[in-house]
Design a protein around this motif. Structure first.
Motif, PDB file in Angstrom:
ATOM      1  N   GLU A   1       0.873  -1.168   0.000  1.00  0.00           N
ATOM      2  CA  GLU A   1       0.000   0.000   0.000  1.00  0.00           C
ATOM      3  C   GLU A   1       0.910   1.218   0.000  1.00  0.00           C
ATOM      4  OE1 GLU A   1      -3.785   0.504   2.481  1.00  0.00           O
ATOM      5  OE2 GLU A   1      -2.256   1.582   3.607  1.00  0.00           O
ATOM      6  N   VAL A   2       0.663   2.158  -0.927  1.00  0.00           N
ATOM      7  CA  VAL A   2       1.502   3.353  -1.002  1.00  0.00           C
ATOM      8  C   VAL A   2       0.697   4.597  -0.656  1.00  0.00           C
ATOM      9  CG1 VAL A   2       3.140   2.411  -2.662  1.00  0.00           C
ATOM     10  CG2 VAL A   2       1.143   3.634  -3.491  1.00  0.00           C
ATOM     11  N   THR A   3       1.397   5.584  -0.134  1.00  0.00           N
ATOM     12  CA  THR A   3       0.841   6.895   0.169  1.00  0.00           C
ATOM     13  C   THR A   3       1.721   7.934  -0.519  1.00  0.00           C
ATOM     14  OG1 THR A   3       2.202   7.207   2.130  1.00  0.00           O
ATOM     15  CG2 THR A   3       0.096   6.082   2.453  1.00  0.00           C
ATOM     16  N   ALA A   4       1.387   9.197  -0.362  1.00  0.00           N
ATOM     17  CA  ALA A   4       2.210  10.261  -0.929  1.00  0.00           C
ATOM     18  C   ALA A   4       3.624  10.227  -0.337  1.00  0.00           C
ATOM     19  CB  ALA A   4       1.563  11.623  -0.689  1.00  0.00           C
ATOM     20  N   THR A   5       3.756   9.736   0.867  1.00  0.00           N
ATOM     21  CA  THR A   5       5.066   9.657   1.519  1.00  0.00           C
ATOM     22  C   THR A   5       5.890   8.483   1.022  1.00  0.00           C
ATOM     23  OG1 THR A   5       4.088  10.621   3.498  1.00  0.00           O
ATOM     24  CG2 THR A   5       6.216   9.547   3.767  1.00  0.00           C
ATOM     25  N   THR A   6       5.248   7.347   0.721  1.00  0.00           N
ATOM     26  CA  THR A   6       5.991   6.124   0.432  1.00  0.00           C
ATOM     27  C   THR A   6       6.087   5.747  -1.045  1.00  0.00           C
ATOM     28  OG1 THR A   6       4.013   4.755   0.737  1.00  0.00           O
ATOM     29  CG2 THR A   6       5.393   5.151   2.681  1.00  0.00           C
ATOM     30  N   VAL A   7       5.334   6.404  -1.924  1.00  0.00           N
ATOM     31  CA  VAL A   7       5.354   6.047  -3.346  1.00  0.00           C
ATOM     32  C   VAL A   7       6.744   6.289  -3.932  1.00  0.00           C
ATOM     33  CG1 VAL A   7       4.520   8.300  -4.181  1.00  0.00           C
ATOM     34  CG2 VAL A   7       4.080   6.233  -5.528  1.00  0.00           C
ATOM     35  N   GLN A   8       7.161   5.430  -4.857  1.00  0.00           N
ATOM     36  CA  GLN A   8       8.485   5.532  -5.476  1.00  0.00           C
ATOM     37  C   GLN A   8       8.380   5.370  -6.985  1.00  0.00           C
ATOM     38  OE1 GLN A   8      11.015   2.499  -3.859  1.00  0.00           O
ATOM     39  NE2 GLN A   8      10.803   3.222  -1.765  1.00  0.00           N
ATOM     40  N   ARG A   9       9.393   5.871  -7.694  1.00  0.00           N
ATOM     41  CA  ARG A   9       9.476   5.616  -9.133  1.00  0.00           C
ATOM     42  C   ARG A   9       9.549   4.108  -9.345  1.00  0.00           C
ATOM     43  NH1 ARG A   9      12.836  10.046  -8.492  1.00  0.00           N
ATOM     44  NH2 ARG A   9      12.163  11.861  -9.689  1.00  0.00           N
ATOM     45  N   GLY A  10       8.850   3.636 -10.357  1.00  0.00           N
ATOM     46  CA  GLY A  10       8.857   2.210 -10.658  1.00  0.00           C
ATOM     47  C   GLY A  10       7.693   1.448 -10.052  1.00  0.00           C
ATOM     48  N   ASP A  11       7.002   2.030  -9.062  1.00  0.00           N
ATOM     49  CA  ASP A  11       5.832   1.368  -8.497  1.00  0.00           C
ATOM     50  C   ASP A  11       4.767   1.222  -9.579  1.00  0.00           C
ATOM     51  OD1 ASP A  11       6.994   1.256  -5.999  1.00  0.00           O
ATOM     52  OD2 ASP A  11       5.782   2.867  -5.130  1.00  0.00           O
ATOM     53  N   VAL A  12       4.063   0.105  -9.562  1.00  0.00           N
ATOM     54  CA  VAL A  12       2.964  -0.132 -10.500  1.00  0.00           C
ATOM     55  C   VAL A  12       1.676  -0.057  -9.690  1.00  0.00           C
ATOM     56  CG1 VAL A  12       1.922  -1.724 -12.127  1.00  0.00           C
ATOM     57  CG2 VAL A  12       4.412  -1.566 -11.964  1.00  0.00           C
ATOM     58  N   ILE A  13       0.845   0.951  -9.996  1.00  0.00           N
ATOM     59  CA  ILE A  13      -0.378   1.212  -9.246  1.00  0.00           C
ATOM     60  C   ILE A  13      -1.573   0.797 -10.078  1.00  0.00           C
ATOM     61  CG2 ILE A  13      -1.779   3.027  -8.195  1.00  0.00           C
ATOM     62  CD1 ILE A  13       0.838   4.559  -7.691  1.00  0.00           C
ATOM     63  N   GLN A  14      -2.528   0.118  -9.449  1.00  0.00           N
ATOM     64  CA  GLN A  14      -3.761  -0.293 -10.119  1.00  0.00           C
ATOM     65  C   GLN A  14      -4.777   0.839 -10.015  1.00  0.00           C
ATOM     66  OE1 GLN A  14      -4.295  -2.732 -11.968  1.00  0.00           O
ATOM     67  NE2 GLN A  14      -3.294  -4.569 -11.242  1.00  0.00           N
ATOM     68  N   LEU A  15      -5.194   1.368 -11.157  1.00  0.00           N
ATOM     69  CA  LEU A  15      -6.188   2.440 -11.207  1.00  0.00           C
ATOM     70  C   LEU A  15      -7.274   2.061 -12.201  1.00  0.00           C
ATOM     71  CD1 LEU A  15      -3.791   5.508 -11.354  1.00  0.00           C
ATOM     72  CD2 LEU A  15      -5.152   4.766  -9.404  1.00  0.00           C
ATOM     73  N   GLY A  16      -8.486   1.855 -11.715  1.00  0.00           N
ATOM     74  CA  GLY A  16      -9.595   1.513 -12.604  1.00  0.00           C
ATOM     75  C   GLY A  16      -9.352   0.257 -13.415  1.00  0.00           C
TER      76      GLY A  16
ATOM     77  N   CYS B   1      -0.575   1.074 -13.919  1.00  0.00           N
ATOM     78  CA  CYS B   1       0.126   2.291 -14.314  1.00  0.00           C
ATOM     79  C   CYS B   1       1.464   2.365 -13.582  1.00  0.00           C
ATOM     80  CB  CYS B   1      -0.715   3.522 -13.978  1.00  0.00           C
ATOM     81  SG  CYS B   1      -2.337   3.540 -14.752  1.00  0.00           S
ATOM     82  N   ARG B   2       2.564   2.430 -14.345  1.00  0.00           N
ATOM     83  CA  ARG B   2       3.901   2.504 -13.746  1.00  0.00           C
ATOM     84  C   ARG B   2       4.301   3.962 -13.538  1.00  0.00           C
ATOM     85  NH1 ARG B   2       7.735  -1.225 -13.261  1.00  0.00           N
ATOM     86  NH2 ARG B   2       6.707  -2.548 -14.785  1.00  0.00           N
ATOM     87  N   VAL B   3       4.743   4.279 -12.309  1.00  0.00           N
ATOM     88  CA  VAL B   3       5.170   5.636 -11.958  1.00  0.00           C
ATOM     89  C   VAL B   3       6.557   5.882 -12.553  1.00  0.00           C
ATOM     90  CG1 VAL B   3       5.709   7.213 -10.059  1.00  0.00           C
ATOM     91  CG2 VAL B   3       3.856   5.555  -9.813  1.00  0.00           C
ATOM     92  N   THR B   4       6.685   6.938 -13.380  1.00  0.00           N
ATOM     93  CA  THR B   4       7.985   7.268 -13.962  1.00  0.00           C
ATOM     94  C   THR B   4       8.614   8.497 -13.320  1.00  0.00           C
ATOM     95  OG1 THR B   4       6.957   8.541 -15.734  1.00  0.00           O
ATOM     96  CG2 THR B   4       7.467   6.237 -16.198  1.00  0.00           C
ATOM     97  N   ASP B   5       7.795   9.374 -12.721  1.00  0.00           N
ATOM     98  CA  ASP B   5       8.341  10.566 -12.071  1.00  0.00           C
ATOM     99  C   ASP B   5       7.378  11.046 -11.000  1.00  0.00           C
ATOM    100  OD1 ASP B   5      10.280  12.446 -11.588  1.00  0.00           O
ATOM    101  OD2 ASP B   5      10.049  13.494 -13.485  1.00  0.00           O
ATOM    102  N   LEU B   6       7.916  11.774 -10.032  1.00  0.00           N
ATOM    103  CA  LEU B   6       7.141  12.300  -8.903  1.00  0.00           C
ATOM    104  C   LEU B   6       7.447  13.783  -8.743  1.00  0.00           C
ATOM    105  CD1 LEU B   6       8.301   9.560  -6.408  1.00  0.00           C
ATOM    106  CD2 LEU B   6       6.065   9.648  -7.439  1.00  0.00           C
ATOM    107  N   PHE B   7       6.425  14.549  -8.403  1.00  0.00           N
ATOM    108  CA  PHE B   7       6.599  15.978  -8.152  1.00  0.00           C
ATOM    109  C   PHE B   7       5.994  16.312  -6.805  1.00  0.00           C
ATOM    110  CE2 PHE B   7       6.147  15.323 -12.714  1.00  0.00           C
ATOM    111  CZ  PHE B   7       7.339  15.863 -13.170  1.00  0.00           C
ATOM    112  N   GLN B   8       6.786  16.922  -5.929  1.00  0.00           N
ATOM    113  CA  GLN B   8       6.303  17.318  -4.603  1.00  0.00           C
ATOM    114  C   GLN B   8       5.425  18.550  -4.735  1.00  0.00           C
ATOM    115  OE1 GLN B   8       7.129  15.658  -1.579  1.00  0.00           O
ATOM    116  NE2 GLN B   8       5.421  16.905  -0.878  1.00  0.00           N
ATOM    117  N   LEU B   9       4.273  18.540  -4.078  1.00  0.00           N
ATOM    118  CA  LEU B   9       3.336  19.652  -4.076  1.00  0.00           C
ATOM    119  C   LEU B   9       3.202  20.177  -2.650  1.00  0.00           C
ATOM    120  CD1 LEU B   9       0.571  18.153  -6.397  1.00  0.00           C
ATOM    121  CD2 LEU B   9       2.383  19.750  -7.029  1.00  0.00           C
ATOM    122  N   PRO B  10       2.586  21.336  -2.484  1.00  0.00           N
ATOM    123  CA  PRO B  10       2.416  21.879  -1.131  1.00  0.00           C
ATOM    124  C   PRO B  10       1.612  20.956  -0.223  1.00  0.00           C
ATOM    125  CG  PRO B  10       1.912  23.544  -2.786  1.00  0.00           C
ATOM    126  CD  PRO B  10       2.100  22.247  -3.514  1.00  0.00           C
TER     127      PRO B  10
END
Length: 74
Positions: free
Chosen positions: A15-30, A34-43
């Motif tokens: 289980e991933v959250t905004a704190t624990t998600v990493q590049r390369g994680d494969v997330i099931q959406l609908g 979907c493989r995460v290729t990049d992350l951007f920190q938001l406020p």
């Protein structure tokens, strides 16, 4: 639960959250993987995830998603 991927890599369902998600994680959406290729920190701890498909997903600090992570050999 851990298991072996066809290529011989060890994978783990997590289980991933905004704190624990990493590049390369494969997330099931609908029902799609979907493989995460990049992350951007938001406020306020939120993150924007960029997937291989070019789609973006913004997750809040309390968002929880099911993912598969390939574990690297040491």
């Amino acid at each position: 639960m851990n298991g072996w991927a066809p290529g011989g890599a060890l994978v783990s369902n997590i289980e991933v959250t905004a704190t624990t998600v990493q590049r390369g994680d494969v997330i099931q959406l609908g029902g799609r993987s979907c493989r995460v290729t990049d992350l951007f920190q938001l406020p306020q701890g939120a993150k924007q995830l960029l997937f291989e498909s070019g789609e973006l997903l913004t997750i809040h600090t309390r968002t929880r998603l099911a993912a598969v992570r390939v574990l690297r050999r040491r």
